[in-house]
Motif scaffolding. Sequence first.
Motif, PDB file in Angstrom:
ATOM      1  N   ALA A 113      45.028  72.278  28.805  1.00 14.51           N
ATOM      2  CA  ALA A 113      45.560  71.618  27.604  1.00 14.51           C
ATOM      3  C   ALA A 113      45.159  70.142  27.563  1.00 14.51           C
ATOM      4  O   ALA A 113      44.075  69.818  27.080  1.00 14.51           O
ATOM      5  N   ALA A 114      46.002  69.255  28.054  1.00 21.07           N
ATOM      6  CA  ALA A 114      45.705  67.821  27.895  1.00 21.07           C
ATOM      7  C   ALA A 114      44.408  67.440  28.604  1.00 21.07           C
ATOM      8  O   ALA A 114      44.083  67.969  29.671  1.00 21.07           O
ATOM      9  N   GLY A 115      43.694  66.523  28.000  1.00 13.40           N
ATOM     10  CA  GLY A 115      42.433  66.071  28.563  1.00 13.40           C
ATOM     11  C   GLY A 115      42.669  65.068  29.667  1.00 13.40           C
ATOM     12  O   GLY A 115      42.862  63.882  29.417  1.00 13.40           O
ATOM     13  N   GLU A 116      42.677  65.592  30.871  1.00 16.13           N
ATOM     14  CA  GLU A 116      42.985  64.735  32.014  1.00 16.13           C
ATOM     15  C   GLU A 116      42.130  65.207  33.188  1.00 16.13           C
ATOM     16  O   GLU A 116      42.291  66.357  33.629  1.00 16.13           O
ATOM     17  N   PRO A 117      41.210  64.362  33.675  1.00 17.46           N
ATOM     18  CA  PRO A 117      40.361  64.817  34.784  1.00 17.46           C
ATOM     19  C   PRO A 117      41.197  65.312  35.955  1.00 17.46           C
ATOM     20  O   PRO A 117      42.228  64.731  36.283  1.00 17.46           O
ATOM     21  N   ASP A 118      40.752  66.418  36.561  1.00 19.51           N
ATOM     22  CA  ASP A 118      41.490  66.970  37.705  1.00 19.51           C
ATOM     23  C   ASP A 118      41.162  66.205  38.988  1.00 19.51           C
ATOM     24  O   ASP A 118      41.752  66.466  40.023  1.00 19.51           O
ATOM     25  N   PHE A 119      40.208  65.286  38.930  1.00 17.90           N
ATOM     26  CA  PHE A 119      39.838  64.505  40.120  1.00 17.90           C
ATOM     27  C   PHE A 119      40.909  63.462  40.422  1.00 17.90           C
ATOM     28  O   PHE A 119      41.639  63.040  39.531  1.00 17.90           O
ATOM     29  N   ASN A 120      40.973  63.065  41.688  1.00 17.07           N
ATOM     30  CA  ASN A 120      41.878  61.977  42.042  1.00 17.07           C
ATOM     31  C   ASN A 120      41.200  60.637  41.748  1.00 17.07           C
ATOM     32  O   ASN A 120      39.968  60.538  41.772  1.00 17.07           O
ATOM     33  N   THR A 121      42.004  59.620  41.507  1.00 21.38           N
ATOM     34  CA  THR A 121      41.470  58.267  41.356  1.00 21.38           C
ATOM     35  C   THR A 121      40.710  57.915  42.646  1.00 21.38           C
ATOM     36  O   THR A 121      41.235  58.132  43.742  1.00 21.38           O
ATOM     37  N   PRO A 122      39.472  57.393  42.538  1.00 25.17           N
ATOM     38  CA  PRO A 122      38.702  57.069  43.744  1.00 25.17           C
ATOM     39  C   PRO A 122      39.455  56.143  44.711  1.00 25.17           C
ATOM     40  O   PRO A 122      40.238  55.278  44.297  1.00 25.17           O
ATOM     41  N   VAL A 168      40.053  53.022  31.049  1.00 24.90           N
ATOM     42  CA  VAL A 168      39.565  53.481  32.359  1.00 24.90           C
ATOM     43  C   VAL A 168      40.089  54.889  32.662  1.00 24.90           C
ATOM     44  O   VAL A 168      39.713  55.488  33.666  1.00 24.90           O
ATOM     45  N   SER A 169      40.927  55.433  31.787  1.00 24.36           N
ATOM     46  CA  SER A 169      41.622  56.695  32.073  1.00 24.36           C
ATOM     47  C   SER A 169      40.698  57.851  32.406  1.00 24.36           C
ATOM     48  O   SER A 169      40.870  58.531  33.415  1.00 24.36           O
ATOM     49  N   LYS A 170      39.732  58.108  31.529  1.00 22.40           N
ATOM     50  CA  LYS A 170      38.882  59.289  31.707  1.00 22.40           C
ATOM     51  C   LYS A 170      37.749  58.973  32.673  1.00 22.40           C
ATOM     52  O   LYS A 170      37.429  59.768  33.543  1.00 22.40           O
ATOM     53  N   THR A 171      37.143  57.787  32.506  1.00 24.72           N
ATOM     54  CA  THR A 171      35.951  57.456  33.292  1.00 24.72           C
ATOM     55  C   THR A 171      36.230  57.432  34.789  1.00 24.72           C
ATOM     56  O   THR A 171      35.392  57.823  35.583  1.00 24.72           O
ATOM     57  N   TYR A 172      37.414  56.955  35.165  1.00 20.83           N
ATOM     58  CA  TYR A 172      37.701  56.811  36.597  1.00 20.83           C
ATOM     59  C   TYR A 172      38.890  57.666  37.041  1.00 20.83           C
ATOM     60  O   TYR A 172      39.509  57.366  38.067  1.00 20.83           O
ATOM     61  N   ALA A 173      39.199  58.698  36.252  1.00 21.23           N
ATOM     62  CA  ALA A 173      40.331  59.573  36.593  1.00 21.23           C
ATOM     63  C   ALA A 173      41.585  58.726  36.836  1.00 21.23           C
ATOM     64  O   ALA A 173      42.224  58.787  37.883  1.00 21.23           O
TER      65      ALA A 173
END
Length: 390
Positions: free
Chosen positions: A35-44, A232-237
């Motif tokens: 659903a929501a557009g949120e990268p599943d990766f952790n913040t680096p 920075v939300s999507k680009t850097y998780a």
Amino acid sequence: MLSKRVKNIAQSETLAIDSKAKQLKKEGKDVVILAAGEPDFNTPENIKQAAKKAIDSNFTRYTPVGGITELRKAVAEKFKRENNISYDASEVMISCGGKHSLYNIMMAVLDKGDEAILPVPYWVSYKEMIKLADAKPVFCKTDDIFKLTADMVSDKITDKTKMLVLNSPCNPSGAVVEHDEIKKIADLAIKHNFYVLSDEVYEHFVYNDKKNLSIASLNEDIKKLTITSNSVSKTYAMTGWRIGYTGAGKEIIKAMENLQSHSTSNPSNIAQYAALEALTTPQDSVKGMVKAFDERRRFVHKRLNEIHDISCVEPEGAFYAFADISKTGMKSIDFASNLLDEALVAVVPGIAFGMEGYIRLSYAASIHEIERGLDRIDKWVKQKRANSVG
Ligand code: GLU
């Protein structure tokens, strides 16, 4: 007793479905969330460390409303380096997430009686923000692969047009506006003297050798009319850190700052230091994410088209697939809500983005989750079909 303002707006469907799905998960249900557009990766890791360091350095007090000087400078440098736009640090400001930047922009620029052209499908919150600013959204159709052209925009221009919302790559369709069209759209804005709100939050998520073109980079005249929004939300998780930023003329930035000074004040001091780290250090994590999303994108596109009664245009950007479900005969809202209740897969109904007959799937989830979700959708659609035929 509520204000007309809030009575007139709907909740954010993307967030409503996301929280319902997350709640079901908490209750122990095996939900697949697309659903929501949120990268599943952790913040680096280096970004997290920078935030910890900010806390240890007691960067815990108010900052200037529009952000710390170092971050404003870093954003101005980013705009120059990646987008070829020369903004001075005083033409940049930081807000509490991309959504907050957009809200400030709409409030600073739109008035009652103004029209804002909004290409369809559109991200759910643009429409409501335009309404909150007392202005009128004027919907503009895109073509059958959701591409916007200057001619389509031109048809909607009136003497009340104050703004065009340009979101390329587009959430929810993934469409990328062709560069020639962006140039023609810039000419239209200059000729008719309206603002272009260019939301470039998915700029890095472009595939098949597509490239983002920032409209403000074309010439000085269009730069003056463009308000460039990003985060920075999507680009850097970093969705939960809530840092968004805007580049625009000083007058608009000052108005947005005044507005922000009476609402949130500065964005989180600590999160600003994290964003500073994200923007000023090597960008390898971004490249890694884009590569992973590209693989998932191909997979989602192929699998969706294999499902009976569902088809999907190949997304060129962002991390969403916008699938046509009209042949199932279900309304998008029923499709999404029954799918969640009966098959435990969360997707967003197209109607939230102004288009009936579609659903949006986010492929910012692991390939394993995507596969499980698509298997379930396939099975569920088959069952529905069998039930209706039988
Ligand atoms: N922008 C993301 C989405 O469309 C996050 C949720 C929201 O803010 O709408 O899913």
